[in-house]
Motif scaffolding. Structure first.
Motif, PDB file in Angstrom:
ATOM      1  N   GLU A  46      -2.661  -1.385  -3.175  1.00 37.00           N
ATOM      2  CA  GLU A  46      -3.703  -0.598  -2.834  1.00 37.00           C
ATOM      3  C   GLU A  46      -2.977   0.749  -2.790  1.00 37.00           C
ATOM      4  O   GLU A  46      -1.892   0.839  -2.473  1.00 37.00           O
ATOM      5  CB  GLU A  46      -4.472  -0.974  -1.857  1.00 37.00           C
ATOM      6  N   ILE A  47      -3.711   1.806  -3.269  1.00 32.99           N
ATOM      7  CA  ILE A  47      -3.428   3.178  -3.060  1.00 32.99           C
ATOM      8  C   ILE A  47      -4.224   3.637  -2.075  1.00 32.99           C
ATOM      9  O   ILE A  47      -5.599   3.827  -2.596  1.00 32.99           O
ATOM     10  CB  ILE A  47      -3.551   3.872  -4.318  1.00 32.99           C
TER      11      ILE A  47
ATOM     12  N   SER B  14      -0.544   7.775  -1.611  1.00 36.43           N
ATOM     13  CA  SER B  14      -1.129   8.542  -2.890  1.00 36.43           C
ATOM     14  C   SER B  14      -0.450   8.245  -4.111  1.00 36.43           C
ATOM     15  O   SER B  14       0.401   7.123  -4.102  1.00 36.43           O
ATOM     16  CB  SER B  14      -0.655  10.031  -2.747  1.00 36.43           C
ATOM     17  N   SER B  15      -1.174   8.733  -5.117  1.00 35.81           N
ATOM     18  CA  SER B  15      -0.886   8.098  -6.611  1.00 35.81           C
ATOM     19  C   SER B  15       0.451   8.663  -6.925  1.00 35.81           C
ATOM     20  O   SER B  15       1.352   8.017  -7.929  1.00 35.81           O
ATOM     21  CB  SER B  15      -1.911   8.891  -7.709  1.00 35.81           C
ATOM     22  N   GLU B  16       0.911   9.637  -6.266  1.00 40.37           N
ATOM     23  CA  GLU B  16       2.415  10.236  -6.576  1.00 40.37           C
ATOM     24  C   GLU B  16       3.488   9.243  -6.165  1.00 40.37           C
ATOM     25  O   GLU B  16       4.537   9.268  -6.610  1.00 40.37           O
ATOM     26  CB  GLU B  16       2.641  11.414  -5.640  1.00 40.37           C
ATOM     27  N   ASN B  17       3.108   8.349  -5.142  1.00 39.67           N
ATOM     28  CA  ASN B  17       4.193   7.173  -4.703  1.00 39.67           C
ATOM     29  C   ASN B  17       3.807   6.048  -5.511  1.00 39.67           C
ATOM     30  O   ASN B  17       4.248   4.783  -4.967  1.00 39.67           O
ATOM     31  CB  ASN B  17       4.026   7.016  -3.008  1.00 39.67           C
ATOM     32  N   LYS B  18       3.359   6.096  -6.560  1.00 36.49           N
ATOM     33  CA  LYS B  18       2.797   4.758  -7.294  1.00 36.49           C
ATOM     34  C   LYS B  18       3.984   3.990  -7.671  1.00 36.49           C
ATOM     35  O   LYS B  18       3.996   2.713  -7.802  1.00 36.49           O
ATOM     36  CB  LYS B  18       1.890   4.976  -8.479  1.00 36.49           C
ATOM     37  N   SER B  19       5.211   4.544  -7.914  1.00 30.54           N
ATOM     38  CA  SER B  19       6.471   3.834  -8.042  1.00 30.54           C
ATOM     39  C   SER B  19       6.966   3.024  -7.001  1.00 30.54           C
ATOM     40  O   SER B  19       7.617   2.011  -7.224  1.00 30.54           O
ATOM     41  CB  SER B  19       7.490   4.825  -8.699  1.00 30.54           C
TER      42      SER B  19
ATOM     43  N   ARG C 291       0.877  -1.081   0.019  1.00 31.82           N
ATOM     44  CA  ARG C 291      -0.094  -0.057  -0.003  1.00 31.82           C
ATOM     45  C   ARG C 291       0.868   1.211  -0.014  1.00 31.82           C
ATOM     46  O   ARG C 291       1.813   1.182   0.772  1.00 31.82           O
ATOM     47  CB  ARG C 291      -0.834  -0.104   1.270  1.00 31.82           C
TER      48      ARG C 291
END
Length: 186
Positions: free
Chosen positions: A88-89, A57-62, A54
Motif C-alpha cells: 500500500e502507498i 508516497s509514490s516516490e518511494n515505490k521502489s 507500506r
C-alpha cells in the motif's frame, strides 16, 4: 508438549497460544497442576500469515518492492506459509487506508508480519496489537526499536511531519484558490 513450547514453535506469544486454548482451537488439556499440554504438535492449520508493506508516497515505490522481498525472505526463513501480501502507498498517520482496514477486518489472518512498527501504523501500535491478540491474532515486527527513547523520537517526528503536511497543504490550497479567482476575474 507444554503450551509455552508450543507457542515458541508456532512463533506466537504465550498469551496468543493461551487464547487459542481458551477458544478451543487446540487439541490440549490442563493437568491437575495447571500445566496445559498440547496433544497435537503439528502447526495450527488455521494459521494464515499476511505480509503488510507500506510506503508514504509514490516516490518511494521502489522501496515497496524491496520491503516485500525482505519480508518474504524472513517468512521463508521462519517457515511461515504466506497467505497474502498486501502492499500500500499511503501515510502511516492515516487510519482510513483501505487495504490496511481490510487486513484488520480479515479474521482468517492470524499473523501479520511487518518490517517496522511505523509501516503498520504511526500511532497506537500497542493498542492494535492488544486488540488483535484478544482475537487470537498477532503482529510480528522484524525490525523492532531497541528502546522506548527511539520510539518516542519517531512519534515526535511523525507528529511534526503530519502537521507540516497539513499546513503546507492548506497553503497550497489557498494559492490555488487565489490563482483561480485571479484567472476568473481576467
Amino acid at each position: 508438549m507444554k503450551l509455552s513450547e508450543y507457542a515458541k514453535e508456532l512463533g506466537v506469544t504465550y498469551k496468543t497460544a493461551w487464547n487459542y486454548y481458551k477458544q478451543g482451537r487446540l487439541n490440549a488439556y490442563q493437568t491437575h497442576t495447571g500445566t496445559i499440554i498440547v496433544k497435537d504438535v503439528e502447526k495450527d492449520k488455521d494459521n494464515h500469515v499476511a505480509i503488510y508493506c507500506r510506503v508514504s508516497s509514490s516516490e518511494n515505490k521502489s522501496n515497496l518492492e524491496s520491503q516485500k522481498k525482505r519480508l518474504l525472505d524472513y517468512c521463508a526463513a521462519k517457515g511461515y506459509a504466506v497467505a497474502s501480501v498486501i502492499t500500500e502507498i499511503g501515510s502511516g498517520v492515516d487510519d482510513s487506508r483501505k487495504k490496511w482496514l481490510t487486513l484488520l477486518q480479515d479474521k482468517s489472518i492470524t499473523l501479520i508480519v511487518v518490517e517496522h512498527k511505523d509501516r503498520f501504523t504511526r500511532f497506537g501500535y500497542n493498542g492494535y496489537k492488544t486488540l488483535l491478540e484478544n482475537e487470537g491474532r498477532n503482529i510480528e515486527v522484524i525490525n523492532g526499536a531497541d528502546n522506548g527513547k527511539e520510539d518516542l523520537i519517531q512519534d515526535l517526528v511523525s507528529i511534526i511531519t503530519s502537521f507540516c503536511a497539513r499546513l503546507y497543504g492548506q497553503r497550497r490550497c489557498k494559492r490555488k484558490t487565489e490563482k483561480i479567482i485571479q484567472e476568473l476575474t481576467q
